[in-house]
Structure formats: structure tokens, C-alpha cells
Design a protein around this motif. Structure first.
Motif, PDB file in Angstrom:
ATOM      1  N   ALA A 105      59.158  -0.572  51.174  1.00 15.56           N
ATOM      2  CA  ALA A 105      59.513   0.749  50.641  1.00 15.56           C
ATOM      3  C   ALA A 105      60.624   0.640  49.599  1.00 15.56           C
ATOM      4  N   PHE A 106      61.542  -0.305  49.789  1.00 15.07           N
ATOM      5  CA  PHE A 106      62.574  -0.542  48.792  1.00 15.07           C
ATOM      6  C   PHE A 106      62.000  -1.377  47.648  1.00 15.07           C
ATOM      7  N   THR A 107      62.498  -1.156  46.428  1.00 17.98           N
ATOM      8  CA  THR A 107      62.127  -1.989  45.287  1.00 17.98           C
ATOM      9  C   THR A 107      62.885  -3.309  45.387  1.00 17.98           C
ATOM     10  N   PRO A 108      62.212  -4.451  45.355  1.00 13.88           N
ATOM     11  CA  PRO A 108      62.903  -5.720  45.610  1.00 13.88           C
ATOM     12  C   PRO A 108      63.840  -6.179  44.497  1.00 13.88           C
ATOM     13  N   VAL A 109      63.695  -5.643  43.279  1.00 12.54           N
ATOM     14  CA  VAL A 109      64.475  -6.168  42.142  1.00 12.54           C
ATOM     15  C   VAL A 109      65.756  -5.373  41.893  1.00 12.54           C
ATOM     16  N   TYR A 110      66.026  -4.344  42.709  1.00 13.50           N
ATOM     17  CA  TYR A 110      67.263  -3.582  42.581  1.00 13.50           C
ATOM     18  C   TYR A 110      68.023  -3.637  43.899  1.00 13.50           C
ATOM     19  N   THR A 111      69.345  -3.543  43.798  1.00 15.03           N
ATOM     20  CA  THR A 111      70.159  -3.575  45.008  1.00 15.03           C
ATOM     21  C   THR A 111      69.949  -2.296  45.817  1.00 15.03           C
ATOM     22  N   ILE A 112      70.302  -2.386  47.099  1.00 12.35           N
ATOM     23  CA  ILE A 112      70.207  -1.227  47.980  1.00 12.35           C
ATOM     24  C   ILE A 112      71.034  -0.064  47.426  1.00 12.35           C
ATOM     25  N   GLY A 113      72.255  -0.376  47.020  1.00  8.06           N
ATOM     26  CA  GLY A 113      73.141   0.675  46.522  1.00  8.06           C
ATOM     27  C   GLY A 113      72.602   1.342  45.266  1.00  8.06           C
ATOM     28  N   TRP A 114      72.037   0.565  44.349  1.00  3.41           N
ATOM     29  CA  TRP A 114      71.491   1.135  43.104  1.00  3.41           C
ATOM     30  C   TRP A 114      70.388   2.132  43.421  1.00  3.41           C
ATOM     31  N   GLN A 115      69.531   1.793  44.397  1.00  5.18           N
ATOM     32  CA  GLN A 115      68.405   2.664  44.715  1.00  5.18           C
ATOM     33  C   GLN A 115      68.847   3.962  45.379  1.00  5.18           C
ATOM     34  N   ILE A 116      69.863   3.882  46.241  1.00  5.83           N
ATOM     35  CA  ILE A 116      70.380   5.105  46.860  1.00  5.83           C
ATOM     36  C   ILE A 116      71.126   5.930  45.811  1.00  5.83           C
ATOM     37  N   ASP A 117      71.915   5.254  44.973  1.00 10.99           N
ATOM     38  CA  ASP A 117      72.620   5.953  43.889  1.00 10.99           C
ATOM     39  C   ASP A 117      71.645   6.733  43.017  1.00 10.99           C
ATOM     40  N   GLU A 118      70.533   6.090  42.675  1.00 14.74           N
ATOM     41  CA  GLU A 118      69.572   6.715  41.766  1.00 14.74           C
ATOM     42  C   GLU A 118      69.028   8.015  42.352  1.00 14.74           C
ATOM     43  N   GLN A 119      68.676   7.990  43.650  1.00 20.14           N
ATOM     44  CA  GLN A 119      68.134   9.199  44.258  1.00 20.14           C
ATOM     45  C   GLN A 119      69.149  10.326  44.225  1.00 20.14           C
ATOM     46  N   ILE A 120      70.405  10.024  44.495  1.00 19.30           N
ATOM     47  CA  ILE A 120      71.440  11.051  44.473  1.00 19.30           C
ATOM     48  C   ILE A 120      71.577  11.633  43.074  1.00 19.30           C
ATOM     49  N   ARG A 121      71.580  10.768  42.063  1.00 19.46           N
ATOM     50  CA  ARG A 121      71.809  11.236  40.690  1.00 19.46           C
ATOM     51  C   ARG A 121      70.601  11.985  40.133  1.00 19.46           C
ATOM     52  N   VAL A 122      69.393  11.691  40.624  1.00 16.77           N
ATOM     53  CA  VAL A 122      68.204  12.424  40.182  1.00 16.77           C
ATOM     54  C   VAL A 122      68.268  13.880  40.622  1.00 16.77           C
ATOM     55  N   HIS A 123      68.781  14.098  41.828  1.00 20.15           N
ATOM     56  CA  HIS A 123      68.738  15.449  42.400  1.00 20.15           C
ATOM     57  C   HIS A 123      70.043  16.227  42.238  1.00 20.15           C
ATOM     58  N   GLU A 124      71.126  15.555  41.884  1.00 19.97           N
ATOM     59  CA  GLU A 124      72.406  16.252  41.807  1.00 19.97           C
ATOM     60  C   GLU A 124      73.151  15.867  40.532  1.00 19.97           C
ATOM     61  N   ARG A 153      73.781  -5.688  47.784  1.00 25.60           N
ATOM     62  CA  ARG A 153      72.813  -6.714  48.172  1.00 25.60           C
ATOM     63  C   ARG A 153      71.393  -6.199  47.970  1.00 25.60           C
ATOM     64  N   TYR A 154      70.464  -7.146  47.869  1.00 25.54           N
ATOM     65  CA  TYR A 154      69.052  -6.820  47.668  1.00 25.54           C
ATOM     66  C   TYR A 154      68.359  -6.685  49.029  1.00 25.54           C
ATOM     67  N   PRO A 155      67.226  -5.957  49.079  1.00 27.96           N
ATOM     68  CA  PRO A 155      66.564  -5.731  50.370  1.00 27.96           C
ATOM     69  C   PRO A 155      66.294  -7.011  51.154  1.00 27.96           C
ATOM     70  N   HIS A 156      65.867  -8.087  50.476  1.00 29.34           N
ATOM     71  CA  HIS A 156      65.515  -9.315  51.205  1.00 29.34           C
ATOM     72  C   HIS A 156      66.728 -10.009  51.794  1.00 29.34           C
ATOM     73  N   GLN A 157      67.926  -9.600  51.382  1.00 27.33           N
ATOM     74  CA  GLN A 157      69.141 -10.212  51.902  1.00 27.33           C
ATOM     75  C   GLN A 157      69.640  -9.544  53.181  1.00 27.33           C
ATOM     76  N   LEU A 158      68.952  -8.501  53.625  1.00 33.32           N
ATOM     77  CA  LEU A 158      69.364  -7.769  54.823  1.00 33.32           C
ATOM     78  C   LEU A 158      68.401  -8.038  55.973  1.00 33.32           C
ATOM     79  N   SER A 159      68.908  -7.936  57.181  1.00 36.86           N
ATOM     80  CA  SER A 159      68.050  -8.029  58.365  1.00 36.86           C
ATOM     81  C   SER A 159      67.185  -6.782  58.479  1.00 36.86           C
ATOM     82  N   GLY A 160      66.186  -6.835  59.354  1.00 30.82           N
ATOM     83  CA  GLY A 160      65.308  -5.682  59.548  1.00 30.82           C
ATOM     84  C   GLY A 160      66.073  -4.438  59.987  1.00 30.82           C
ATOM     85  N   GLY A 161      67.024  -4.618  60.901  1.00 32.05           N
ATOM     86  CA  GLY A 161      67.803  -3.485  61.376  1.00 32.05           C
ATOM     87  C   GLY A 161      68.668  -2.869  60.288  1.00 32.05           C
ATOM     88  N   LEU A 162      69.290  -3.719  59.446  1.00 34.53           N
ATOM     89  CA  LEU A 162      70.125  -3.205  58.358  1.00 34.53           C
ATOM     90  C   LEU A 162      69.276  -2.520  57.296  1.00 34.53           C
TER      91      LEU A 162
END
Length: 335
Positions: A105-124, A153-162
Motif C-alpha cells: 500500500a505504501f509507495t516503496p520509493v518514498y519515505t514513510i514521512g513524505w507519504q503521510i506529509d503529502e496526504q496532509i498537504r493535499v487536503h489541508e 525511513r522507507y517502507p522496506h526498512q520497517l518491520s510489519g508491525g511498524l
């Protein structure tokens, strides 16, 4: 919108796909509602139509030949037939989804933070600095250790739970009213699963969100949900308050699912019961009750498609209660 109306009200939702020159029904006449700050569980085996129902509500089914009918009112707005442009204003901001596999579900070429940041900035209307500060706070609220470092960090750098925690943080980034969680604990060990379920239970108190929880695990439903809807072969088998359904299920399929849970009290069984056979493929559904070929109680009346009937506080698609032969109550602590 009046507070006494459901947040989401689905009526006679049907989804079919074109195959072999005909429309094949995957979901048929599914109806349910989700109240404010409520957790509704949708449960059933793989192929029962749980995820298709959620994807139809979210407007995420765009396969050629798909046909979606019925109604899904969210805050009084009809979602069935809504344009993708209108859906883009709802997804993430009003309705969010936790997908089964956060790795894909996460895009592998962007960091976790960038993807969450983007969603926030799209809507607000918010600065990059403000979006990043909220991202770090959300990750921390979800129990992610060292959230500032994790955001880089990138999605592949995190455990399943994280990854699952990060997915929940992304889903909550715009404080949605409805969160759809599709098998959020799949492939997680029991300790992490318990932590994720605690997070979901706390969402209504901390964020005021309602949750539509999709799972195949009745144990997860027992721990988490206020009400439950059981799907079998694309149709509603039973729905009602979780406590009532667990105490005295009205449909044999629901009873069989509950019997597969290890009991909390009493003697320990040597072997848990299982349901023989498998759900019928959509092209091979019988004309009557779809569960009949696997049911211990099957008789002549089951050859006609059953309608949902009232059974106490539940609605049950089975002839047994109407014929005066309901399933026996379950022992306390059995689930």
C-alpha cells in the motif's frame, strides 16, 4: 447532519463483474449501517465479499464491466455513482482505509514521512514544516519508537508491525470520520496484533472516528467490535450486536465460525471443529441457501433462498429460527 442518523448507511449494495459473457454477482444486496464512534465488524471466510464491499464504498473498483448498484450514504451523500473527482475530496479526509498489506500500500520509493506529509498537504492548507510536525506526532501517538527517525525511513526498512502503525497514522492524518480497516492484523504476531487492536479500540475516544473492521477472525471481533455482520458467499448471513451474536448465533455458519475459536473456560478440546468443504464459486452458487452444502441442519426448506428475518436483536438469513428450531445458546466464555 442530525447526530441520530448513521454515519454510513448501506442499502442493497450489489457488485458484479463481467465474465464469460454474463454478469457474475460477487456481493448481493448487502445492507448495514455504521453509527458515530462505533466499531462494526464484517467477518467471513476468504471470498465472502468483505473487501469488495469496502472497495465499492471507497470507489476503488474500476475494473472493466463492473456493475455497482444499491446505495451507500455517507453523511447523507450518495457514494454509489460518485465521480472520482468527488471521491478524491472524501478519501483521506472523511473516509480512510487501512489496507491488508501496508508493504504494497505504501509507495516503496518514498519515505514513510513524505507519504503521510503529502496526504496532509493535499487536503489541508498547511506548510511542509507543519505537515511534518503532525506526521511525527501521529507516528508517536501510534506507538512508533523514535518517530522522527522513522519518518525518514522507507517502507522496506520497517518491520510489519511498524508499517501497520505507520499505515494507521497515515489513515488518521486528516482526522477522518470513518476508518475502514481491511484485515489490519494479518501476518502479525499475536503481541503486535493485540497492540494494533488496542489502537483501533482507542480511535473512537482519541479521534472520534468510527471503524469498519474487516476480518476473518471471530476472536478479533469479540475483542473489538460493538456490532458484527457475517457475510457468506457475498450475502449477509447474520448481523446484530456482537454480544448477542456470540451468546446465541442464529445462523449455522456463524455458529460454526464461533466453534472454531478455542474456548476460554472448560475442558480443552483435543481438536477444534472445522467447516467441511469451501464456499461455492460465484458461478456455482446454489439457488437456495449458499451454505446448505456444508450445513449440518440442511433440509428441504433450505433449497429456497432465505430472506433476512428478525431473531431477537439480530437479523438472520436462515429458516431455522422461523421454524422454531434455533441454534442452542453458547456457554459463557466459549468465545
Amino acid at each position: 447532519m442530525p447526530d441520530d442518523l448513521p454515519l454510513l448507511e448501506v442499502r442493497d449494495l450489489s457488485v458484479s463483474f463481467r465474465s464469460r459473457g454474463r454478469d457474475v454477482p460477487i456481493v448481493e444486496n448487502v445492507s448495514f449501517s455504521v453509527d458515530r464512534q462505533e466499531i462494526l465488524g464484517i467477518v467471513g471466510e476468504s471470498g465472502s465479499g468483505k473487501s469488495v464491499t469496502a472497495m465499492a464504498i471507497m470507489g476503488l473498483i474500476d475494473a472493466p464491466g463492473v456493475k455497482i448498484t444499491g446505495s451507500a450514504l455517507f453523511r447523507g451523500q450518495e457514494l454509489v455513482g460518485l465521480s472520482q473527482r468527488s471521491f478524491r475530496h472524501l478519501r483521506g479526509r472523511e473516509i480512510s482505509m487501512i489496507f491488508q498489506d501496508p508493504m504494497t500500500a505504501f509507495t516503496p520509493v518514498y519515505t514513510i514521512g513524505w507519504q503521510i506529509d503529502e496526504q496532509i498537504r493535499v487536503h489541508e492548507a498547511i506548510s511542509r514544516t507543519g505537515a511534518r510536525a503532525r506526521t511525527v506526532q501521529l507516528l508517536g501517538d501510534m506507538g512508533v519508537p523514535d518517530p522522527e527517525r522513522t519518518a525518514n525511513r522507507y517502507p522496506h526498512q520497517l518491520s510489519g508491525g511498524l508499517r501497520q502503525r505507520a499505515m494507521i497514522a497515515m489513515a488518521l492524518s486528516c482526522n477522518p470520520s470513518l476508518l475502514i480497516a481491511d484485515e489490519p492484523t494479518t501476518a502479525l504476531d499475536v503481541t503486535v496484533q493485540a497492540q494494533i487492536l488496542d489502537l483501533l479500540r482507542n480511535l473512537r475516544h482519541n479521534y472520534g472516528s468510527s471503524v469498519l473492521l474487516i476480518t476473518h477472525d471471530m476472536g478479533v471481533v469479540a475483542e473489538t467490535c460493538d456490532r458484527v455482520m457475517v457475510l457468506y458467499s457475498g450475502r449477509v448471513a447474520e448481523r446484530g450486536p456482537a454480544e448477542a451474536v456470540f451468546r446465541q448465533p442464529g445462523h449455522p455458519y456463524t455458529g460454526a465460525l464461533l466453534d472454531s475459536i478455542p474456548p476460554l473456560t472448560g475442558p480443552r478440546p483435543e481438536r477444534l471443529p472445522s467447516i467441511a468443504g469451501a464456499p461455492p464459486p460465484p458461478l456455482e452458487r446454489p439457488s437456495g441457501c449458499a451454505f446448505a452444502p456444508r450445513c449440518h441442519y440442511v433440509h428441504e426448506s433450505c433449497m429456497i433462498l432465505p430472506s433476512l428475518i428478525a431473531y431477537g436483536t439480530q437479523d438472520v438469513a436462515c429458516v431455522l429460527p422461523a421454524e422454531g428450531h434455533p441454534l442452542p445458546p453458547r456457554a459463557a466464555g466459549a468465545a
